[in-house]
Design an enzyme around this catalytic site. Structure first.
Site, PDB file in Angstrom:
ATOM      1  N   ARG A 152     -31.675 -21.868   5.810  1.00 31.80           N
ATOM      2  CA  ARG A 152     -32.873 -21.842   4.953  1.00 31.80           C
ATOM      3  C   ARG A 152     -33.251 -20.392   4.652  1.00 31.80           C
ATOM      4  O   ARG A 152     -34.340 -19.932   5.032  1.00 31.80           O
ATOM      5  CB  ARG A 152     -34.044 -22.568   5.635  1.00 31.80           C
ATOM      6  N   GLU A 167     -22.929 -18.669  14.161  1.00 30.72           N
ATOM      7  CA  GLU A 167     -23.787 -17.504  14.401  1.00 30.72           C
ATOM      8  C   GLU A 167     -22.962 -16.219  14.508  1.00 30.72           C
ATOM      9  O   GLU A 167     -23.323 -15.190  13.941  1.00 30.72           O
ATOM     10  CB  GLU A 167     -24.583 -17.689  15.691  1.00 30.72           C
ATOM     11  N   THR A 194     -17.358 -34.623  22.145  1.00 28.32           N
ATOM     12  CA  THR A 194     -18.172 -33.714  22.951  1.00 28.32           C
ATOM     13  C   THR A 194     -17.475 -33.587  24.298  1.00 28.32           C
ATOM     14  O   THR A 194     -17.273 -34.584  24.992  1.00 28.32           O
ATOM     15  CB  THR A 194     -19.602 -34.246  23.148  1.00 28.32           C
ATOM     16  N   ARG A 200     -19.411 -28.011  10.620  1.00 29.27           N
ATOM     17  CA  ARG A 200     -20.599 -27.460   9.966  1.00 29.27           C
ATOM     18  C   ARG A 200     -20.722 -27.862   8.494  1.00 29.27           C
ATOM     19  O   ARG A 200     -21.841 -28.035   7.992  1.00 29.27           O
ATOM     20  CB  ARG A 200     -20.597 -25.941  10.078  1.00 29.27           C
ATOM     21  N   TYR A 223     -32.020 -28.826  21.295  1.00 27.69           N
ATOM     22  CA  TYR A 223     -31.927 -27.673  20.379  1.00 27.69           C
ATOM     23  C   TYR A 223     -32.889 -26.634  20.931  1.00 27.69           C
ATOM     24  O   TYR A 223     -33.856 -26.266  20.300  1.00 27.69           O
ATOM     25  CB  TYR A 223     -32.345 -28.176  18.994  1.00 27.69           C
ATOM     26  N   THR A 261     -27.025 -25.484  21.837  1.00 23.37           N
ATOM     27  CA  THR A 261     -26.282 -24.226  21.900  1.00 23.37           C
ATOM     28  C   THR A 261     -27.083 -23.147  22.616  1.00 23.37           C
ATOM     29  O   THR A 261     -28.263 -22.949  22.334  1.00 23.37           O
ATOM     30  CB  THR A 261     -25.940 -23.740  20.487  1.00 23.37           C
ATOM     31  N   GLU A 305     -22.885 -25.194  25.762  1.00 23.04           N
ATOM     32  CA  GLU A 305     -24.129 -25.777  26.240  1.00 23.04           C
ATOM     33  C   GLU A 305     -24.047 -26.076  27.737  1.00 23.04           C
ATOM     34  O   GLU A 305     -22.970 -26.066  28.339  1.00 23.04           O
ATOM     35  CB  GLU A 305     -24.448 -27.069  25.481  1.00 23.04           C
ATOM     36  N   GLU A 345     -19.912 -25.233  20.327  1.00 25.13           N
ATOM     37  CA  GLU A 345     -21.291 -25.043  20.786  1.00 25.13           C
ATOM     38  C   GLU A 345     -21.278 -25.041  22.310  1.00 25.13           C
ATOM     39  O   GLU A 345     -21.053 -26.075  22.941  1.00 25.13           O
ATOM     40  CB  GLU A 345     -22.217 -26.140  20.260  1.00 25.13           C
ATOM     41  N   TYR A 350     -27.000 -33.991   7.162  1.00 28.43           N
ATOM     42  CA  TYR A 350     -28.058 -33.995   8.178  1.00 28.43           C
ATOM     43  C   TYR A 350     -29.459 -34.195   7.617  1.00 28.43           C
ATOM     44  O   TYR A 350     -30.391 -34.471   8.373  1.00 28.43           O
ATOM     45  CB  TYR A 350     -27.995 -32.716   9.021  1.00 28.43           C
ATOM     46  N   LYS A 360     -20.906 -34.439  14.440  1.00 28.55           N
ATOM     47  CA  LYS A 360     -20.903 -34.167  15.874  1.00 28.55           C
ATOM     48  C   LYS A 360     -20.398 -35.342  16.708  1.00 28.55           C
ATOM     49  O   LYS A 360     -20.099 -35.168  17.891  1.00 28.55           O
ATOM     50  CB  LYS A 360     -22.309 -33.786  16.340  1.00 28.55           C
ATOM     51  N   HIS A 405     -30.892 -19.369  18.993  1.00 29.51           N
ATOM     52  CA  HIS A 405     -29.974 -20.189  18.196  1.00 29.51           C
ATOM     53  C   HIS A 405     -30.709 -20.873  17.040  1.00 29.51           C
ATOM     54  O   HIS A 405     -30.223 -20.851  15.894  1.00 29.51           O
ATOM     55  CB  HIS A 405     -29.317 -21.247  19.085  1.00 29.51           C
ATOM     56  N   GLN A 448     -21.875 -31.405   8.484  1.00 31.66           N
ATOM     57  CA  GLN A 448     -23.263 -31.412   8.949  1.00 31.66           C
ATOM     58  C   GLN A 448     -24.226 -30.980   7.849  1.00 31.66           C
ATOM     59  O   GLN A 448     -25.285 -31.591   7.665  1.00 31.66           O
ATOM     60  CB  GLN A 448     -23.399 -30.483  10.156  1.00 31.66           C
ATOM     61  N   ASP A 488     -20.232 -29.046  22.514  1.00 30.66           N
ATOM     62  CA  ASP A 488     -20.576 -30.039  21.496  1.00 30.66           C
ATOM     63  C   ASP A 488     -19.939 -29.610  20.172  1.00 30.66           C
ATOM     64  O   ASP A 488     -20.577 -28.988  19.327  1.00 30.66           O
ATOM     65  CB  ASP A 488     -22.102 -30.146  21.368  1.00 30.66           C
ATOM     66  N   ASP A 541     -28.632 -34.681  22.785  1.00 32.23           N
ATOM     67  CA  ASP A 541     -28.405 -33.250  22.639  1.00 32.23           C
ATOM     68  C   ASP A 541     -29.671 -32.596  22.107  1.00 32.23           C
ATOM     69  O   ASP A 541     -30.215 -33.031  21.084  1.00 32.23           O
ATOM     70  CB  ASP A 541     -27.241 -32.995  21.679  1.00 32.23           C
TER      71      ASP A 541
END
Length: 397
Positions: A129, A343, A242, A222, A115, A329, A186, A184, A229, A238, A120, A225, A218, A113
C-alpha cells in the site's frame, strides 16, 4: 550423558519428537546431544511411567495428559540422564540421530497463523500500500491472524512443489505456477490440553494448555496472494504447504529465554493483558542454499504467544490437542533481520546478492531453505530447535 558443545540439545532442553529405525514403527523420543533417547523403550523397561503415551506415532496422547504428567516426566528423564547409577539401563535406549528417521511430531488439529511482527507488518504495508498508512488501525489493537490448512502442515524435509494458482494479469487474470515463491520464518506453539467450547482461555492459563514450541516456515506465493487476499485474506497462496521442525521444545525449557516484550501502545484491552513477561529471546537464522541471508530476532515480536492464545479463544472457540499457532513472519528493524524474501528484496526491486555471487528475488526451483533458531540456556550451551528444511520442486505440467 556427554553432550557435544553447540549441539543445542543439552539436558536443559530435552525436546520431544517422533522417530523410527528401519523396519520399525515410529515412537516418541527425546533429543540429547547427537542421540535420541527412546522413551517407549524406557517405559517398557519400567524406568519411566507410561500409559502408552510413548509407543505411538505422535505426541498427541502425551500432550493431552497435561502439566501433571509433563513435569514429572521431564524431571525423570533429567534424572535418568544425569544419575550415573542408571547408565547401564539407559544406554541401550540411546540411538545416534544419524541412524534414525524423524517424523511429524504431532497430529495437527487446527492451524492458525498470526501477523505479530510490527517490522514485518510495516514493511508489507509499505510494499503493498505505497503512499498509505503502513499499519491498518486494528493492528495495534489485536493479534491479526487467519486460519490455515491443517492438512498441509508437513514435517521438515518434505519437498515443496511450486504451487499453481490464479494471478493478476493484463488485461485478464492468468493461471499457472507462482513466480514469487517466498519463505516466512516463524515460531509456533502447540496445544496440549484442550479447552471447552464457549470458554475463553486467559493469558494466565497459557502454561496449562501449551505443550511447547516449534519452528515454522509458512511458504507463500506472493503473486497469488496479492490477487486473492482482498477482502478475506490468504487462501491458496499459503495453503499448499507449511513446514515445521521435528522437535517440540517444552515450555519449561525456555525459562532463561523469557524477556520483556516491546511496550504496547495503546494499552491492550483487559483480555489481552499479560502479567508475566512472555517475550522470548530467540535468534532465528535463514539459510538459502547453505548461505545465511537473514537473522531475525524473535524478542521484538509485538504480540506474544499468550496474547495470541487469548485472542484465538476470546469468542469461545475451543482448543484441541495438536492445534498449531504460528507467530507470523519474524522480522527485525535492519535489512539483514527480515524474515521473508519479499522484504529482503523489497518485492523483487532490490535483488538479494548471496555470498557466492548469485542473486535472488524469490525462490527458484532447486533452492533449499533451512531455518534454525537458538535460545539462551541456564548453561553455556544454547537451547536449539533443530531445523526446518524444504527444497523447491517444479510445478507439475
Amino acid at each position: 550423558m556427554p553432550v557435544p558443545e553447540g549441539s543445542g540439545f543439552g539436558v536443559h532442553n530435552l525436546p520431544y519428537g517422533v522417530f523410527s529405525q528401519r523396519g520399525e514403527l515410529p515412537r516418541v523420543g527425546v533429543a540429547i546431544g547427537e542421540q535420541v533417547l527412546d522413551l517407549a523403550e524406557l517405559a517398557s523397561s519400567g524406568l519411566l511411567a507410561d500409559r502408552r503415551w510413548f509407543a505411538a506415532g505422535s505426541l498427541n496422547a502425551f500432550m493431552a495428559a497435561g502439566r501433571a504428567v509433563w513435569q514429572p516426566t521431564r524431571d525423570r528423564v533429567i534424572t535418568l540422564l544425569t544419575d550415573m547409577s542408571y547408565r547401564d539401563e539407559v544406554e541401550p535406549a540411546l540411538y545416534p540421530m544419524s541412524d534414525v528417521e524423524l517424523h511429524m511430531p504431532f497430529e495437527v488439529a487446527d492451524y492458525v497463523d498470526f501477523y505479530s511482527s510490527r517490522e514485518h507488518a510495516t514493511n508489507l504495508g509499505r510494499i503493498l500500500r505505497p503512499g498509505g498508512e503502513p499499519l491498518l488501525p486494528n493492528w495495534t489493537r489485536l493479534p491479526v491472524g487467519y486460519h490455515g490448512r491443517a492438512g498441509t502442515v508437513v514435517p521438515s524435509g518434505t519437498p515443496i512443489v511450486r504451487p499453481r494458482g490464479q494471478r493478476k494479469g493484463e488485461p485478464e487474470p492468468v493461471f499457472g505456477p507462482t513466480a514469487k515463491l517466498d519463505v516466512e520464518a516463524e515460531v509456533g506453539f502447540v496445544i496440549g490440553v484442550p479447552s471447552a467450547l464457549g470458554r475463553p482461555v486467559s493469558t494466565g492459563a497459557f502454561r496449562d494448555h501449551v505443550f511447547g514450541f516449534v519452528l515454522v516456515n509458512d511458504w507463500s506465493a506472493r503473486d497469488i496472494q496479492a490477487w486473492e487476499y482482498q477482502p478475506l485474506g490468504p487462501f491458496l497462496a499459503k495453503s499448499f504447504a507449511t513446514s515445521v521442525s521435528p522437535w517440540v521444545v517444552p515450555v519449561d525449557a525456555l525459562g532463561a529465554a523469557r524477556v520483556r516484550p516491546p511496550e504496547q501502545d495503546p494499552e491492550p484491552l483487559p483480555y489481552l493483558r499479560c502479567d508475566e513477561p512472555w517475550g522470548l529471546d530467540l535468534t532465528l537464522r535463514i539459510e538459502l542454499n547453505g548461505q545465511v541471508v537473514s537473522r531475525p530476532p524473535f524478542a521484538g515480536m509485538y504480540w506474544t504467544a499468550p496474547q495470541q492464545l487469548a485472542h484465538a479463544t476470546a469468542n469461545g472457540a475451543a482448543l484441541r490437542t495438536g492445534d498449531l499457532m504460528a507467530s507470523g513472519t519474524v522480522s527485525g528493524p535492519r535489512r539483514e533481520q527480515r524474515g521473508s524474501l519479499i522484504e529482503l528484496t523489497w518485492n523483487g526491486t532490490e535483488p538479494l546478492e548471496l555470498p557466492d555471487g548469485t542473486k535472488r528475488v524469490f525462490l527458484e526451483d532447486g533452492d533449499t531453505v533451512r531455518v534454525t533458531a537458538t535460545a539462551p540456556s541456564p548453561d553455556v550451551d544454547p537451547i536449539g530447535f533443530g531445523d526446518v528444511i524444504g527444497t523447491v520442486y517444479p510445478s507439475p505440467a
